[in-house]
Design an enzyme around this catalytic site. Structure first.
Site, PDB file in Angstrom:
ATOM      1  N   LYS A   1       0.839  -1.209   0.000  1.00 35.73           N
ATOM      2  CA  LYS A   1       0.000   0.000   0.000  1.00 35.73           C
ATOM      3  C   LYS A   1       0.875   1.261   0.000  1.00 35.73           C
ATOM      4  CE  LYS A   1      -2.753   2.410   3.249  1.00 35.73           C
ATOM      5  NZ  LYS A   1      -3.214   2.356   4.613  1.00 35.73           N
TER       6      LYS A   1
ATOM      7  N   ASP B   1      -6.589   0.701   0.552  1.00 36.69           N
ATOM      8  CA  ASP B   1      -6.766   1.154   1.933  1.00 36.69           C
ATOM      9  C   ASP B   1      -8.158   0.722   2.390  1.00 36.69           C
ATOM     10  OD1 ASP B   1      -8.586   2.869   0.817  1.00 36.69           O
ATOM     11  OD2 ASP B   1      -7.785   4.683   1.750  1.00 36.69           O
TER      12      ASP B   1
END
Ligand code: SF4
Length: 211
Positions: A121, A139
């Site tokens: 991420k 997310d």
């Protein structure tokens, strides 16, 4: 309608609704973005932005972060939460950047994820925002909305990323992630999605179920 076609339509609608998307984290260099993104774990971008000006004023380079006592880093990032771990990771990340990459933030996912505290991420945020290299950023908003829209049945972020990579054209990976983040803050909220006001409700299986 195939799932791919559905994703194309939703992508077009969200693009029109949020024409100008960018990361909400403040930064001046790829290194600052890397540190800010590590700090954003379990913390709002707003809170990170309230901490980073003073942090980068005191410690502005990988060398400064590598040399800094952990207690100093902890003190400077305290209000972002999980500060023991974050300080340790940031310090180790700065050291690894110096040792392995000459102090320069690398431009590939494979190299970035080798840095302490950097997962896919964080790496994809840095690649997309700092270098314009497309990456799906999974997310909390992206995983929730991708599930509601039927784009994925997975809960593991790496698998959600793979599912979205198949549905979304590569050039749009970063922007699409941001579109979902904006959409998640605006309408498709975690607790109470505003389905009646949603521009993609006709294409959303979650909406049908909830009616
Ligand atoms: S219809 Fe509701 S659940 Fe589906 S995307 Fe829109 S706001 Fe989210």
């Amino acid at each position: 309608m195939t799932l791919k076609k559905q994703a194309d339509t939703i992508r077009t609608i969200l693009k029109a609704r949020y024409p100008d998307v960018k990361t909400q984290l403040d930064y001046h260099t790829p290194f600052e973005l890397l540190i800010a993104t590590i700090l954003s774990a379990q913390c709002t971008d707003k809170q990170v932005n309230s901490v980073t000006p003073k942090l980068f004023q005191k410690l502005s380079t990988p060398q400064a972060f590598a040399d800094a006592p952990l207690e100093l880093i902890e003190e400077l990032i305290h209000s972002t939460g999980f500060y023991h771990n974050k300080a340790k990771n940031i310090n180790a990340c700065a050291k690894a950047l110096l040792e392995n990459y000459g102090g320069i933030v690398p431009k590939t996912l494979e190299e970035l994820v080798k840095l302490p505290g950097v997962g896919r991420k964080t790496a994809n945020v840095v690649l997309g925002a700092a270098f314009g290299i497309p990456g799906i950023v999974v997310d909390t908003h992206v995983s929730r909305i991708a599930g509601r829209l039927g784009f994925t049945a997975q809960s593991d972020p790496a698998k959600i990323e793979q599912d979205l990579m198949k549905l979304i054209p590569k050039k749009d990976w970063s922007d699409f992630s941001l579109h979902l983040v904006y959409f998640g803050r605006d309408l498709c909220k975690a607790r109470k999605p505003d389905c009646p006001a949603c521009p993609v409700s006709e294409l959303c299986p979650y909406s049908e179920k909830s009616q």
